[in-house]
Design a protein around this motif. Structure first.
Motif, mmCIF file in Angstrom:
data_model
loop_
_atom_site.group_PDB
_atom_site.id
_atom_site.type_symbol
_atom_site.label_atom_id
_atom_site.label_comp_id
_atom_site.label_asym_id
_atom_site.label_seq_id
_atom_site.Cartn_x
_atom_site.Cartn_y
_atom_site.Cartn_z
ATOM 1 N N ALA A 89 30.090 -0.575 63.415
ATOM 2 C CA ALA A 89 28.679 -0.701 63.780
ATOM 3 C C ALA A 89 28.378 -0.073 65.140
ATOM 4 O O ALA A 89 27.325 0.546 65.323
ATOM 5 C CB ALA A 89 28.264 -2.173 63.772
ATOM 6 N N LYS A 90 29.284 -0.218 66.097
ATOM 7 C CA LYS A 90 29.061 0.356 67.430
ATOM 8 C C LYS A 90 28.987 1.881 67.352
ATOM 9 O O LYS A 90 28.131 2.506 67.973
ATOM 10 C CB LYS A 90 30.171 -0.079 68.381
ATOM 11 N N ILE A 91 29.871 2.478 66.587
ATOM 12 C CA ILE A 91 29.872 3.940 66.431
ATOM 13 C C ILE A 91 28.629 4.387 65.680
ATOM 14 O O ILE A 91 27.970 5.361 66.073
ATOM 15 C CB ILE A 91 31.162 4.394 65.722
ATOM 16 N N ASP A 92 28.279 3.681 64.609
ATOM 17 C CA ASP A 92 27.086 4.023 63.831
ATOM 18 C C ASP A 92 25.830 3.979 64.692
ATOM 19 O O ASP A 92 24.950 4.839 64.573
ATOM 20 C CB ASP A 92 26.928 3.079 62.635
ATOM 21 N N ALA A 93 25.728 2.977 65.571
ATOM 22 C CA ALA A 93 24.547 2.842 66.430
ATOM 23 C C ALA A 93 24.409 4.037 67.377
ATOM 24 O O ALA A 93 23.310 4.575 67.557
ATOM 25 C CB ALA A 93 24.624 1.539 67.226
ATOM 26 N N GLU A 95 25.788 7.071 66.945
ATOM 27 C CA GLU A 95 25.529 8.275 66.151
ATOM 28 C C GLU A 95 24.081 8.325 65.682
ATOM 29 O O GLU A 95 23.475 9.404 65.629
ATOM 30 C CB GLU A 95 26.497 8.355 64.979
ATOM 31 N N ALA A 96 23.490 7.184 65.367
ATOM 32 C CA ALA A 96 22.087 7.142 64.969
ATOM 33 C C ALA A 96 21.173 7.565 66.133
ATOM 34 O O ALA A 96 20.223 8.316 65.942
ATOM 35 C CB ALA A 96 21.703 5.756 64.484
ATOM 36 N N LYS A 97 21.515 7.108 67.330
ATOM 37 C CA LYS A 97 20.720 7.477 68.500
ATOM 38 C C LYS A 97 20.876 8.961 68.828
ATOM 39 O O LYS A 97 19.935 9.626 69.201
ATOM 40 C CB LYS A 97 21.089 6.600 69.682
ATOM 41 N N GLY A 99 21.506 11.298 66.688
ATOM 42 C CA GLY A 99 20.749 12.005 65.657
ATOM 43 C C GLY A 99 19.279 12.061 65.989
ATOM 44 O O GLY A 99 18.614 13.092 65.788
ATOM 45 N N LYS A 100 18.728 10.982 66.544
ATOM 46 C CA LYS A 100 17.301 10.939 66.920
ATOM 47 C C LYS A 100 17.052 11.886 68.084
ATOM 48 O O LYS A 100 16.024 12.545 68.143
ATOM 49 C CB LYS A 100 16.901 9.532 67.291
ATOM 50 N N VAL A 101 17.957 11.983 69.020
ATOM 51 C CA VAL A 101 17.794 12.830 70.206
ATOM 52 C C VAL A 101 17.896 14.299 69.809
ATOM 53 O O VAL A 101 17.169 15.133 70.308
ATOM 54 C CB VAL A 101 18.857 12.490 71.269
ATOM 55 N N ARG A 102 18.760 14.637 68.885
ATOM 56 C CA ARG A 102 19.002 16.018 68.518
ATOM 57 C C ARG A 102 17.896 16.618 67.666
ATOM 58 O O ARG A 102 17.788 17.815 67.541
ATOM 59 C CB ARG A 102 20.326 16.128 67.768
ATOM 60 N N LYS A 103 17.070 15.791 67.067
ATOM 61 C CA LYS A 103 16.018 16.307 66.161
ATOM 62 C C LYS A 103 14.880 16.911 66.915
ATOM 63 O O LYS A 103 14.584 16.752 68.001
ATOM 64 C CB LYS A 103 15.510 15.188 65.253
#
Length: 103
Positions: A89-93, A95-97, A99-103
């Motif tokens: 969960a820590k890694i997923d959180a 990576e999700a952030k 992904g939002k920054v890179r878009k």
């Protein structure tokens, strides 16, 4: 409870490459059923209790002890009340952030 424990353990008297000995510990982790993730600088595990996490480290030491005169170990622990599953969960959180920054 979720106990995340990251550790590195290796003999210091076996030369520059100690993968032969580290692989003995990883094989033990694989057979033990404990959730683990190998990384370049150590191994992370997740258990439900501090006792179980420390027992894993002790068992790893007992695997290496017959093969070495000196064993180096580092340990980092993050214990938190709540359900297990934080290692992923820590890694997923993060990576999700990202992904939002890179878009």
């Amino acid at each position: 409870m979720s106990v995340l424990l990251n550790f590195a353990m290796f003999p210091t008297d076996k030369g520059a490459s100690v993968s032969e000995y580290v692989s003995k510990v990883i094989d033990f982790l694989h057979r033990s059923g404990v959730h683990y993730k190998l990384n370049p600088m150590g191994t992370s595990i997740e258990t439900e209790t501090m006792e179980e996490a420390l027992r894993v480290v002790n068992d790893a030491y007992e695997i290496l002890e017959p093969h070495a005169d000196r064993i180096y170990t580092t340990i980092n622990i993050d214990a938190r009340k709540g359900p297990v599953g934080r290692m992923s969960a820590k890694i997923d959180a993060i990576e999700a952030k990202i992904g939002k920054v890179r878009k």
